[in-house]
Scaffold this active site. Structure first.
Site, mmCIF file in Angstrom:
data_model
loop_
_atom_site.group_PDB
_atom_site.id
_atom_site.type_symbol
_atom_site.label_atom_id
_atom_site.label_comp_id
_atom_site.label_asym_id
_atom_site.label_seq_id
_atom_site.Cartn_x
_atom_site.Cartn_y
_atom_site.Cartn_z
ATOM 1 N N GLY A 239 31.309 42.177 38.159
ATOM 2 C CA GLY A 239 32.144 41.111 38.693
ATOM 3 C C GLY A 239 32.097 39.761 38.008
ATOM 4 O O GLY A 239 32.909 38.892 38.323
ATOM 5 N N GLU A 275 26.779 46.548 36.963
ATOM 6 C CA GLU A 275 27.965 47.364 36.640
ATOM 7 C C GLU A 275 29.087 46.499 36.083
ATOM 8 O O GLU A 275 30.172 46.424 36.666
ATOM 9 C CB GLU A 275 28.483 48.034 37.919
ATOM 10 C CG GLU A 275 27.504 48.911 38.643
ATOM 11 C CD GLU A 275 28.016 49.320 40.031
ATOM 12 O OE1 GLU A 275 29.024 48.757 40.512
ATOM 13 O OE2 GLU A 275 27.405 50.203 40.631
ATOM 14 N N ARG A 314 48.631 43.403 34.772
ATOM 15 C CA ARG A 314 47.925 42.325 35.477
ATOM 16 C C ARG A 314 48.804 41.112 35.825
ATOM 17 O O ARG A 314 48.739 40.622 36.940
ATOM 18 C CB ARG A 314 46.684 41.891 34.685
ATOM 19 C CG ARG A 314 45.712 43.033 34.407
ATOM 20 C CD ARG A 314 44.368 42.570 33.853
ATOM 21 N NE ARG A 314 43.608 41.874 34.857
ATOM 22 C CZ ARG A 314 43.489 40.567 34.914
ATOM 23 N NH1 ARG A 314 44.048 39.810 33.997
ATOM 24 N NH2 ARG A 314 42.808 40.015 35.886
ATOM 25 N N CYS A 346 63.271 47.080 33.820
ATOM 26 C CA CYS A 346 64.350 46.555 34.670
ATOM 27 C C CYS A 346 63.831 46.023 36.006
ATOM 28 O O CYS A 346 64.131 46.584 37.070
ATOM 29 C CB CYS A 346 65.367 47.653 34.903
ATOM 30 S SG CYS A 346 65.881 48.355 33.347
HETATM 31 N N1 LLP Z 1 31.471 48.019 40.275
HETATM 32 C C1 LLP Z 1 32.351 48.294 41.249
HETATM 33 C C2 LLP Z 1 31.892 49.057 42.420
HETATM 34 C C3 LLP Z 1 33.686 47.861 41.162
HETATM 35 O O1 LLP Z 1 34.539 48.134 42.146
HETATM 36 C C4 LLP Z 1 34.104 47.126 40.017
HETATM 37 C C5 LLP Z 1 35.489 46.669 39.876
HETATM 38 C C6 LLP Z 1 33.156 46.870 39.005
HETATM 39 C C7 LLP Z 1 31.846 47.325 39.171
HETATM 40 C C8 LLP Z 1 33.499 46.134 37.761
HETATM 41 O O2 LLP Z 1 33.932 44.840 37.982
HETATM 42 P P1 LLP Z 1 34.109 43.834 36.749
HETATM 43 O O3 LLP Z 1 32.756 43.572 36.169
HETATM 44 O O4 LLP Z 1 35.017 44.478 35.747
HETATM 45 O O5 LLP Z 1 34.721 42.625 37.356
HETATM 46 N N2 LLP Z 1 42.249 45.654 38.174
HETATM 47 C C9 LLP Z 1 41.631 44.379 38.489
HETATM 48 C C10 LLP Z 1 40.135 44.501 38.622
HETATM 49 C C11 LLP Z 1 39.702 45.487 39.666
HETATM 50 C C12 LLP Z 1 38.205 45.623 39.750
HETATM 51 C C13 LLP Z 1 37.793 46.699 40.677
HETATM 52 N N3 LLP Z 1 36.386 46.939 40.740
HETATM 53 C C14 LLP Z 1 42.017 43.361 37.429
HETATM 54 O O6 LLP Z 1 42.766 43.697 36.504
HETATM 55 O O7 LLP Z 1 41.616 42.203 37.518
#
Ligand code: LLP
Length: 421
Positions: A239, A275, A314, A346
């Site tokens: 995150g 993660e 996005r 479109c």
């Molecule tokens: N762990 C879990 C349980 C998650 O649900 C996620 C992301 C991550 C790790 C990784 O998060 P990161 O480090 O990448 O922020 N499609 C959206 C982002 C959705 C993220 C969902 N979960 C976007 O394009 O911003």
């Protein structure tokens, strides 16, 4: 920091000029930098030095085999959220003991697959899931290592669609019920409690919500240990945000995030997992597109690109900002003018940016979207029967297509017309 820089007026990916890739594979395409992936993984790993840890790359952000194989070769684990991602991790050579299975709705089939192939742990998100996993593991004569994902009820202060740690989000188990759920896990056969999991959201640009959530996890660790559970691993989720807008203030640095983690768990003697997805892959990728037309509208100019919302979703679904830069570096002092940057799909939602200041752009010019390595290719679709675009990996002066563009026939031949029609 990334490895997409201008040299002699041309944008390069590491040592490869982007026009060379465009000439070889056509536009649009995604391009990833191996050196940037390595750098981001290493920076995070270094930030955690001093505490036993595993950095599990969130494959949902970019699941190309070459990207995964590269990160795995550096020692990364993988965070998977589906049978498909598990299969991809295994196919890329990631050992089961480095694969973590997250996700709110794992099926019995997915559990079976991971138990048969090897798994580090399941992050379980509900009581029915605990019961299902217990039944599946017992039927296979196996013991499933688990954490329970707790929902700490912390506001991650990010976009509402990617916030996951408030009490009304679908994720995890309310922290107030954690002790009874762990007691249930301990009673069920075929499960081995190894730790606690938390993930509060994505693209966080402030450390305070992490700090709050981690403090709650630490408190819970003490309680669960007192209840007799073996809590030896904390999965602290992903995150941490990335700078999407170069001209804006940057999110906290990985080193600050690492310090917070180390401070938070200092008293605990635990192994830490994180993660991260976006932090590793986001700024390691560009989307490169070509300008089809420049259209003069009513009081505004439209830059009509050959990339569209189906390729990079996005902006359409989160109103997300991606820096857009010309592949040929503008001359110093050139006057910028506002454009609406759009694709050919479109829908009015097929708009990457409104009134974005850019140097003058003409038909045929290449432009690059920055920060497109995470949640870009993986979220693409073939809407409007636009073929999925190629992915290219660069390493030094070498580049290779790591997923090729399908032909129209390949797309059409996936459909079948019943004989009886
Ligand atoms: N762990 C879990 C349980 C998650 O649900 C996620 C992301 C991550 C790790 C990784 O998060 P990161 O480090 O990448 O922020 N499609 C959206 C982002 C959705 C993220 C969902 N979960 C976007 O394009 O911003």
């Amino acid at each position: 920091m990334d490895h997409f820089l201008y040299r002699d007026g041309i944008l390069y990916a590491e040592d490869v000029p982007l026009p060379d890739i465009a000439a070889a594979v056509g536009t649009p395409f995604y391009v990833y930098s191996t050196a940037t992936l390595t750098r981001h993984y290493t920076v995070l790993k270094d930030a955690l030095e001093g505490v036993e840890n595993l950095v599990c790359f969130a494959m949902k952000s970019n699941s190309n085999q070459a990207v995964i194989a590269h990160l795995a070769s550096l020692g990364a684990g993988m965070d998977v959220v589906s049978g498909g991602e598990y299969a991809r991790a295994v196919a890329a050579g990631v050992p089961g003991e480095r694969i973590v299975f997250s996700g709110v709705g794992k099926t019995a089939e997915e559990m079976r697959m991971a138990l048969a192939g090897g798994i580090r742990q399941f992050n379980v998100e509900s009581e029915p899931e605990l019961q299902m996993l217990s039944a599946v593991a017992t039927s296979m004569g196996k013991s499933a290592p688990i954490t329970v994902r707790i929902n700490p009820d912390v506001d991650a202060k990010t976009h509402e669609k990617i916030s996951t740690g408030k009490y009304d989000d679908k994720f995890g188990i309310p922290i107030s019920r954690a002790r009874e759920v762990y007691a249930m896990a301990a009673r069920l056969p075929g499960l081995e409690v190894v730790g606690i999991d938390v993930h509060i959201g994505s693209q966080l640009t402030d450390l305070a919500p992490f700090e709050l959530a981690y403090a709650k996890v630490v408190e819970l660790t003490h309680q669960l240990r007192a209840d007799g559970h073996s809590i030896r691993r904390l999965d602290l989720g992903g995150g941490l945000g990335i700078p999407y807008e170069r001209s804006n203030t940057a999110p906290p640095l990985p080193i600050e995030y690492g310090d917070l983690i180390k401070r938070s768990v200092a008293e605990l003697d635990v192994e830490v997992e994180i993660e991260p997805g976006r932090l590793i892959s986001g700024n390691a990728g560009l989307l490169v597109a070509s300008t089809i037309y420049v259209k003069h509208g009513e009081g505004r100019d439209f830059l009509i690109l050959d990339a569209a919302m189906n390729d990079l979703l996005r902006p359409a679904i989160y109103g997300a900002w991606h820096d857009i830069i010309p592949v040929v570096e503008p001359a110093p002092g050139v006057v910028q003018t506002p454009y609406d940057v759009v694709g050919p799909v479109c829908e009015s939602g097929d708009t990457f940016a409104k009134q974005r200041n850019l140097p003058p752009v003409a038909a045929g010019d290449l432009v690059a979207f920055r920060s497109a390595g995470a949640y870009g290719a993986v979220m693409a679709s073939e809407y409007n029967t636009r073929p999925l675009i190629p992915e290219v990996l660069v390493k030094g002066d070498q580049f290779a297509v790591i997923r090729r563009r399908p032909t129209f026939d390949e797309i059409i031949n996936r459909d079948t017309v019943p004989e009886w029609l």
